[in-house]
Design a protein around this motif. Structure first.
Motif, PDB file in Angstrom:
ATOM      1  N   TYR A 396       0.816  -1.215   0.000  1.00 24.11           N
ATOM      2  CA  TYR A 396       0.000   0.000   0.000  1.00 24.11           C
ATOM      3  C   TYR A 396       0.852   1.268   0.000  1.00 24.11           C
ATOM      4  CZ  TYR A 396      -4.061   2.921   0.995  1.00 24.11           C
ATOM      5  OH  TYR A 396      -5.063   3.851   0.920  1.00 24.11           O
ATOM      6  N   TYR A 397       1.996   1.253   0.738  1.00 23.72           N
ATOM      7  CA  TYR A 397       2.778   2.486   0.866  1.00 23.72           C
ATOM      8  C   TYR A 397       4.124   2.420   0.139  1.00 23.72           C
ATOM      9  CZ  TYR A 397      -0.558   4.009   4.388  1.00 23.72           C
ATOM     10  OH  TYR A 397      -1.705   4.399   5.029  1.00 23.72           O
ATOM     11  N   VAL A 446       0.657   4.476   9.827  1.00 26.10           N
ATOM     12  CA  VAL A 446      -0.425   4.778   8.891  1.00 26.10           C
ATOM     13  C   VAL A 446      -0.873   6.228   9.042  1.00 26.10           C
ATOM     14  CG1 VAL A 446      -2.842   4.277   8.347  1.00 26.10           C
ATOM     15  CG2 VAL A 446      -1.217   2.397   8.691  1.00 26.10           C
ATOM     16  N   GLU A 450      -0.500   8.920   5.961  1.00 27.62           N
ATOM     17  CA  GLU A 450      -1.687   9.563   5.401  1.00 27.62           C
ATOM     18  C   GLU A 450      -1.580  11.077   5.473  1.00 27.62           C
ATOM     19  OE1 GLU A 450      -4.159   8.282   3.722  1.00 27.62           O
ATOM     20  OE2 GLU A 450      -3.236   6.298   3.869  1.00 27.62           O
ATOM     21  N   ARG A 451      -1.009  11.571   6.575  1.00 25.81           N
ATOM     22  CA  ARG A 451      -0.817  13.020   6.663  1.00 25.81           C
ATOM     23  C   ARG A 451       0.202  13.495   5.628  1.00 25.81           C
ATOM     24  NH1 ARG A 451      -4.516  16.032   8.850  1.00 25.81           N
ATOM     25  NH2 ARG A 451      -2.896  17.634   8.936  1.00 25.81           N
ATOM     26  N   ARG A 453       0.679  12.130   2.723  1.00 25.55           N
ATOM     27  CA  ARG A 453      -0.052  12.121   1.457  1.00 25.55           C
ATOM     28  C   ARG A 453      -0.865  13.400   1.285  1.00 25.55           C
ATOM     29  NH1 ARG A 453      -2.636   6.121   0.282  1.00 25.55           N
ATOM     30  NH2 ARG A 453      -0.782   5.219  -0.709  1.00 25.55           N
ATOM     31  N   GLU A 454      -1.501  13.840   2.343  1.00 25.26           N
ATOM     32  CA  GLU A 454      -2.306  15.066   2.261  1.00 25.26           C
ATOM     33  C   GLU A 454      -1.418  16.271   1.965  1.00 25.26           C
ATOM     34  OE1 GLU A 454      -4.418  15.391   5.907  1.00 25.26           O
ATOM     35  OE2 GLU A 454      -5.683  13.620   5.569  1.00 25.26           O
TER      36      GLU A 454
END
Length: 540
Positions: A396-397, A446, A450-451, A453-454
């Motif tokens: 996923y990453y 995670v 995700e942060r 990515r934002e």
């Protein structure tokens, strides 16, 4: 560059500390041997296995009030907890659990125990030690006619027409009689139902009873009428083991003073050894200074008398004669008992007597095979969980997932090292806590990814995106982990053994996950960015 170097130094120190605690090492243990402090080297195992992983014994104990009401059960239970814990520590069980549960129960868990009966005896034994002078005036022998009359009266019913009592049936009486005030004539003509079972022993105050008649005489001794006929100031006590006279076994019965000259509360040390003269097991004891003064004064008054050594209401061996004043040192002879029995007796004497009788209300034994199955199943579950997490995060990453996987390796090392530094015992619930904290470690990564990515979606450079991602994810990570730690702390203080193991493992795992996710993983990102200054895009 200095920031990276400092970070790597901190990580290196953490790794070295974890490796140090995880490797077996020798420690110096101080123990009392023959009254002297001696040091010895022992191999310390970093992570010990609990009862459910290596097998062992589980006992639940309560104060036994069936033998008489205990004045303060709560205080008696607390003192019993201290005594039992001391006994178990000296018994040598690796990582035992001895704790109070609720308001009236003590739980004892003994991992790896290979002699459950011996452990059971050590835990339950009262170990109340007394030294008493035997009946040197022969008052008991002089009172035997009155005791015989009292035993005869106790053996028949008190009202005409009643069925014979249990003792009357035991003695073979099939008639009843009216119980009236005793007269001298009745005392003289009463059948010798009590004294006929006694044979004079070698010592003053010593009598021998055929082993097959011991239950019969013991039942007569318990009747109130017989107790009242025994001369005031005397008490009848049985010997600890039978002895042979010719081909017939006998049990010794001693008439002793009911006031001990000293008790085991003044005992400071007790050690077992083999007497080189008689080649039998003995326990050498030593009294405190104040106990030595009392013992010396009392034995000085009784030179030439016989002194019975009484343990838990039984006379140990044959009472020795006091040839001279005895002060702080003495010896307990155990007859035909082995050296292990002597060692167990010395152990419980050193730990002290229980304040009240203890009864076992629950007992469980876990076999080694079940423990091995638990280890295999727990290890299998941990490996499967780790593999699934690694595959999922790598797919996923991608590159960031590989960085997180490297961080997880450090997490496992730090978590196990933290448990080893506390000399923790690993249990099945502890393995569950370890696997759960592994998931929490991934959860922190995670949130961070995700942060990031934002931030990348806002067209920030990789360096700014990583810095902002870690900064913005930090409050959520700290909040989630602190609330979990608070829950684990409550589990630790309110739960029993397995729950405590789960809580400790979970807390150590959360601390390790915070270190790896916030510090180690970020260090890896900083090193990656430092080596690729021209990177304009971050694939995550």
């Amino acid at each position: 560059m200095s920031s990276i170097r400092n970070r790597l130094i901190v990580i290196g120190l953490l790794v070295l500390a974890a490796v140090y605690f995880l490797f077996p090492r020798q420690v110096t243990v101080t123990a009392t041997v023959d009254g002297e402090l001696q040091e010895r080297q022992e191999n310390r195992i970093p992570l010990k296995l609990g009862l459910d992983l290596q097998g062992g014994m589980h006992l639940a104990l309560e104060i036994d009030q069936s033998r008489g009401a205990v004045a303060n059960p709560d205080d008696a239970l607390d003192r019993a907890l201290t005594v039992i814990r001391t006994r178990i520590d000296e018994f040598g069980v690796a990582e035992p659990l001895v704790q109070k549960v609720g308001s009236g129960r003590i739980v004892v868990e003994l991992p790896g125990i290979d002699d459950p009966q011996r452990a059971r005896d050590i835990v339950q034994r009262s170990a109340f030690l007394e030294f008493r002078i035997t009946d040197m005036q022969d008052q008991f022998r002089a009172a035997l006619p009155s005791i015989d009359a009292a035993a005869q009266r106790a053996g028949v019913s008190g009202e005409r027409g009643e069925a014979p009592s249990a003792l009357a049936q035991l003695l073979g009486s099939d008639t009843t009689q009216q119980q009236d005030d005793t007269t001298a004539t009745e005392d003289q003509t009463a059948p010798a139902v009590f004294s006929s079972l006694l044979f004079q022993g070698q010592l003053t105050g010593e009598f021998l009873v055929p082993e097959e008649d011991v239950p019969r005489l013991d039942s007569m001794m318990r009747f109130p009428e017989v107790q009242r006929a025994i001369p005031r100031g005397l008490e009848l006590l049985w010997g600890s083991e039978p002895r042979s006279q010719g081909a017939r076994p006998f049990r010794a019965l001693y008439a002793v003073e009911n006031r001990p000259i000293i008790t085991g509360e003044y005992l400071s040390d007790a050690q077992a050894q083999i007497d080189p003269v008689f080649n039998q097991a003995v326990v050498n004891f030593q009294l405190t200074r104040s106990g030595g003064r009392i013992f010396g004064r009392e034995t000085g008054r009784h030179v030439g008398d016989y002194m019975a050594i009484v343990l838990d209401g039984r006379v140990q061996g044959q009472p020795p004669v006091i040839r001279s004043q005895i002060r702080r040192r003495g010896q307990i002879e155990l007859g035909s008992a082995g050296i292990q029995d002597a060692q167990d007796l010395a152990l419980v004497l050193r730990a002290g007597a229980l304040p009240a009788p203890i009864t076992i209300v629950e007992e469980r034994t876990v076999g080694p095979s079940l423990g091995r199955d638990s280890i295999e199943q727990g290890s299998r579950a941990g490996v499967i969980a780790a593999l699934l997490v690694i595959v999922a995060i790598a797919v996923y990453y991608r590159l960031a997932g590989l960085v997180a996987i490297a961080g997880l390796a450090f997490y496992v090392l730090f978590a196990l090292g933290g448990l080893a530094s506390l000399e923790a015992t690993l249990t099945m619930p502890g393995l569950a806590g370890f696997v759960l904290s592994l998931g929490l470690a991934v959860d922190a990564n995670v949130l961070i990814f995700e942060r990031i990515r934002e931030e990348i979606a806002l067209n920030k450079t990789p360096r700014l995106a990583i810095d902002s991602g870690f900064q913005h994810a930090m409050p959520a990570i700290v909040d989630a982990n602190i609330t979990t730690v608070i829950t684990a702390v409550f589990l630790f203080y309110l739960g029993t053994g397995p729950v405590k193991g789960f809580a400790v493992t979970l807390i150590i795992g959360i601390i390790a996950s915070l270190i790896t996710a916030v510090f180690v993983t970020r260090t890896f990102f900083i090193i990656w960015l430092q080596r690729r200054d021209t990177v304009t895009e971050l694939s995550i």
